[in-house]
Each structure stands twice: as C-alpha cells, then as structure tokens.
Scaffold this motif. Structure first.
Motif, mmCIF file in Angstrom:
data_model
loop_
_atom_site.group_PDB
_atom_site.id
_atom_site.type_symbol
_atom_site.label_atom_id
_atom_site.label_comp_id
_atom_site.label_asym_id
_atom_site.label_seq_id
_atom_site.Cartn_x
_atom_site.Cartn_y
_atom_site.Cartn_z
ATOM 1 N N HIS A 22 35.201 39.584 45.708
ATOM 2 C CA HIS A 22 35.087 38.533 44.692
ATOM 3 C C HIS A 22 33.711 38.576 44.034
ATOM 4 C CE1 HIS A 22 34.689 34.654 42.775
ATOM 5 N NE2 HIS A 22 33.714 34.329 43.602
ATOM 6 N N SER A 25 33.244 41.446 41.730
ATOM 7 C CA SER A 25 33.895 41.203 40.434
ATOM 8 C C SER A 25 33.120 40.211 39.577
ATOM 9 C CB SER A 25 35.318 40.683 40.652
ATOM 10 O OG SER A 25 35.324 39.342 41.108
ATOM 11 N N SER A 31 31.208 45.720 37.363
ATOM 12 C CA SER A 31 32.376 44.863 37.168
ATOM 13 C C SER A 31 32.778 44.820 35.701
ATOM 14 C CB SER A 31 32.076 43.449 37.663
ATOM 15 O OG SER A 31 33.108 42.562 37.314
ATOM 16 N N ASP A 32 31.801 44.705 34.824
ATOM 17 C CA ASP A 32 32.095 44.696 33.385
ATOM 18 C C ASP A 32 32.762 45.998 32.951
ATOM 19 O OD1 ASP A 32 30.906 42.214 33.241
ATOM 20 O OD2 ASP A 32 28.930 43.018 32.711
ATOM 21 N N ASN A 35 36.335 46.186 34.261
ATOM 22 C CA ASN A 35 37.178 45.244 33.539
ATOM 23 C C ASN A 35 37.790 45.858 32.281
ATOM 24 O OD1 ASN A 35 38.130 42.403 33.336
ATOM 25 N ND2 ASN A 35 36.941 42.428 31.436
ATOM 26 N N PRO A 39 41.584 44.932 33.821
ATOM 27 C CA PRO A 39 41.228 43.506 33.638
ATOM 28 C C PRO A 39 41.997 42.572 34.560
ATOM 29 C CG PRO A 39 42.574 44.300 31.811
ATOM 30 C CD PRO A 39 42.183 45.515 32.605
ATOM 31 N N GLN A 40 43.260 42.880 34.857
ATOM 32 C CA GLN A 40 44.046 42.004 35.731
ATOM 33 C C GLN A 40 43.505 42.014 37.153
ATOM 34 O OE1 GLN A 40 48.074 43.470 35.099
ATOM 35 N NE2 GLN A 40 48.480 41.837 33.609
ATOM 36 N N ILE A 42 40.342 42.684 38.132
ATOM 37 C CA ILE A 42 39.057 41.981 38.153
ATOM 38 C C ILE A 42 39.273 40.481 38.021
ATOM 39 C CG2 ILE A 42 36.826 41.727 37.018
ATOM 40 C CD1 ILE A 42 37.242 44.374 38.528
ATOM 41 N N ASP A 43 40.224 40.099 37.185
ATOM 42 C CA ASP A 43 40.527 38.676 37.018
ATOM 43 C C ASP A 43 41.064 38.079 38.309
ATOM 44 O OD1 ASP A 43 40.915 36.336 35.140
ATOM 45 O OD2 ASP A 43 42.978 36.585 35.844
ATOM 46 N N TRP A 44 41.938 38.831 39.007
ATOM 47 C CA TRP A 44 42.483 38.321 40.278
ATOM 48 C C TRP A 44 41.392 38.190 41.324
ATOM 49 C CZ3 TRP A 44 42.699 39.526 45.396
ATOM 50 C CH2 TRP A 44 43.618 38.808 46.165
ATOM 51 N N TYR A 46 38.247 37.737 40.829
ATOM 52 C CA TYR A 46 37.313 36.659 40.477
ATOM 53 C C TYR A 46 37.920 35.279 40.727
ATOM 54 C CZ TYR A 46 34.130 33.729 37.827
ATOM 55 O OH TYR A 46 33.248 32.747 37.465
ATOM 56 N N ASN A 47 39.177 35.101 40.358
ATOM 57 C CA ASN A 47 39.782 33.774 40.429
ATOM 58 C C ASN A 47 40.447 33.448 41.761
ATOM 59 O OD1 ASN A 47 39.296 32.752 37.683
ATOM 60 N ND2 ASN A 47 40.633 34.412 37.039
#
Length: 347
Positions: A22, A25, A31-32, A35, A39-40, A42-44, A46-47
């Motif tokens: 996490h 990300s 991480s950038d 992404n 992107p999915q 990295i988004d998962w 992170y969130n």
C-alpha cells in the motif's frame, strides 16, 4: 515461542505485506510510473490494501488479551511501562535511520510526501508516542499505528486493573461495552482517529475472541458483541469493521490444535515476528529507492515494477535482520534490567 497460533502468524505476515505494498503505491516515482500501465492494480493497493491495518488491530487485541488473561494486573503503571519499553527502542532506532535516509535523499526527491527535517520537539513528541495528539507532522508512514497500539494496550490494562476484582465476567462485559460503543458511535467520528476509542471496536473484538475460548459465558459475550457489530454495519456500513468482524470470528471458531512446524511454517513464524520492524522500516526503503529511481532516469513501468519488487524484498530482509540482530537482544537486555528495577520498586 512456537505455541502461538499459526493462523495468527499467517494473518500478521499477509497484513504486513499488504501494508508495505500500500505504501509503495502511495509514495514514490516508481508508483507513478507503474500507474501508467497498471492503474487498476495501483488503485487497488492504494485504496484497499491499507484495510490490512484492521487485521493488525484484531490480532493485537487477541495477543494482548492472552498476555493478561491469567494474570492479575495489580500494578498497571508497571505493565504500561513494560509495553512502552517493548515498543520504543526499535521504534526510535528506525525513526533515526529513516530521518537519516530522508536527509541523504532530500536532494533527489522533490515530493510533498517526504517529511521535513525534524526538530528536537518533534522527535521528542514521537519518542513519547503523542505526535498525533499534539498535531505534529509524522516522520514516517507507520508511526501513527505504534501510538494507537500503545493507547489501546493502556486502555486494556486499565480495564483489567479496575474490573478484575469484580471477576472475569465483569471484565469481559466491560470490554464488550466499550467495543460496542466504539463500533456504534466513536468509529463513525473521523475526528477521533487519533484516539484509541476510535479503533477499540476492532481491538476489542480481538480481545473477546481470545477470551471466548476460556468459558461458555465469554463465548456468549463475544457472539453478542459480534452481532451488535453487524447491527453497527447496518447503521453505517464500513468495510474496515466488516473485515475486523470476519477476522475475529475466524480466530474464535478455529479450533485449538498443535502445529506441526515444517520449515515453511517456521519461515512464516519468523516473518510474523519481524512484522513490527518491517512496519517501522519499510518507509525508509521507499525513500532510498525513490532517490535511486530519480537519479537513474528510468521510465519503463516494467522496470519500475521489478525495482519495486526488489525494494520489497530488501524491506523484508531488513526487517528480519533488525528484528533478530537488534530488537531481540535489546529487548532481552531491557527486560532483564527493568525486571530487576521493578522488583526493587514493588518489594
């Protein structure tokens, strides 16, 4: 040492790795770059990966409850000081190492996630685990949890000291009432997330899960509390509370059994023991590798992913090394010295 539940070890290892990923990300140029292609993912990370903190909260309550289950807490201050001495030495060492890593990398990282150079008062606030309460900027990504874990242990010890004299049933009911209050009200107030009461729902479920195995009454208290937790989800759904309930229920229903310690399970046990140090140190690894990435001028997402994987391995290795070569020897020495001191004070 090997009597601890293998299930708890697995939970700690998986949760620790998710928290590390996490933060990979959330921070750093790698991480950038990743992404751009994934992107999915990295988004998962992170969130959702950060929800693994709930596993640590439940397991933390579970282990803390076992440590006080068959003891009478007659000297709560001594228990609290012992806990502080268990957390603080490696915590302060890793903060010093991270501060050094940030200072050496600052010229190569221009990002708002990088902490500012600490002042003496800021470092002092961290040393006493009150930085969030005083509104002081954090020096690392994981320090907030150390402060919350300490607060939660203090609450548990105080409850034990106040209620144990009335019997184990009174203590279980006291923990359950505070747990229900947290799930139903305090955990819904975001402004309270620097206080133990915000997290006591998950921690208390872990405490009650540990005690549920000692009597039918305690088991009943746990299941009623869990049912009220489901009711709290109906009032306001929170994924974090849902996960805490699942972990606590699993710890409760899983039967006790002797673990056949294969080499793989021993590795998991070592990784679980080093999870605290990994939690403390991995931000420094992110800082160092971010500085390396910025000076290398790489731009390929695959390269970024490969380097992040290597950095993850380095973080795990550093956590193991510091746990076994530094944390354990220092803890044994401090434990011995503090035991002698407390014996003089209580005699």
């Amino acid at each position: 040492m090997l009597q601890r539940s293998f299930t708890v070890d697995v939970f700690k290892v998986v949760a620790a790795q998710l928290i590390v990923w996490h933060h990979f990300s959330a921070y750093g140029p790698m991480s950038d770059t990743m992404n751009l292609q994934w992107p999915q993912l990295i988004d998962w990370l992170y969130n959702n990966a950060r929800l693994a903190v709930q596993v640590f909260l439940v397991v933390g309550g579970f282990l803390a409850a076992q440590s006080v289950m068959n003891k009478t807490v007659t000297h709560p201050v001594i228990s609290i000081v012992k806990r502080f001495l268990r957390l603080a030495p490696i915590y302060m060492l890793t903060l010093s190492l991270i501060t050094l890593a940030v200072a050496l990398s600052r010229a190569n990282i221009n990002a708002d996630w990088l902490p500012n150079a600490p002042t003496f008062s800021q470092f002092l606030a961290h040393a006493f685990l009150v930085h969030d309460l005083l509104g002081v900027e954090a020096l690392s990504s994981g320090v907030w949890y150390v402060a919350i874990d300490f607060q939660l242990f203090v609450v548990l010890v105080v409850l034990c000291n106040r209620l144990q004299g009335l019997g184990t049933r009174a203590l279980s009911l006291g923990v359950a009432l505070l747990c229900v209050a947290s799930m139903g009200w305090f955990n819904r107030e975001r402004a309270l997330d620097i206080w133990a009461i915000y997290f006591f729902g998950a921690y208390g479920l872990g405490v009650l899960a540990a005690w549920a195995k000692r009597s039918a009454f305690d088991a009943g208290v746990f299941w009623v509390t869990a049912l009220l937790g489901v009711g709290a989800l109906w009032v306001e759904y929170r994924t974090r509370l849902n996960l805490a309930l699942v972990i606590a229920i699993w710890l409760t229903i899983k039967p006790k059994s002797m673990v056949h310690w294969t080499p793989m399970k021993r590795v998991v046990h070592r990784l679980a023991n080093s999870a605290y140090v990994l939690f403390l140190t991995h931000f420094g690894v992110i800082v160092v590798f971010s500085a390396m990435w910025n000076t290398s001028h790489f731009y390929n997402p695959v390269t970024a992913f490969a380097l992040t994987g290597f950095a993850w391995g380095c973080a795990v290795g550093l956590g193991l090394f510091l746990h076994e070569r530094v944390e354990i020897p220092v803890h044994h020495w401090i434990s011995h010295q503090s035991k002698l001191m407390f014996l003089r004070l209580t005699n």
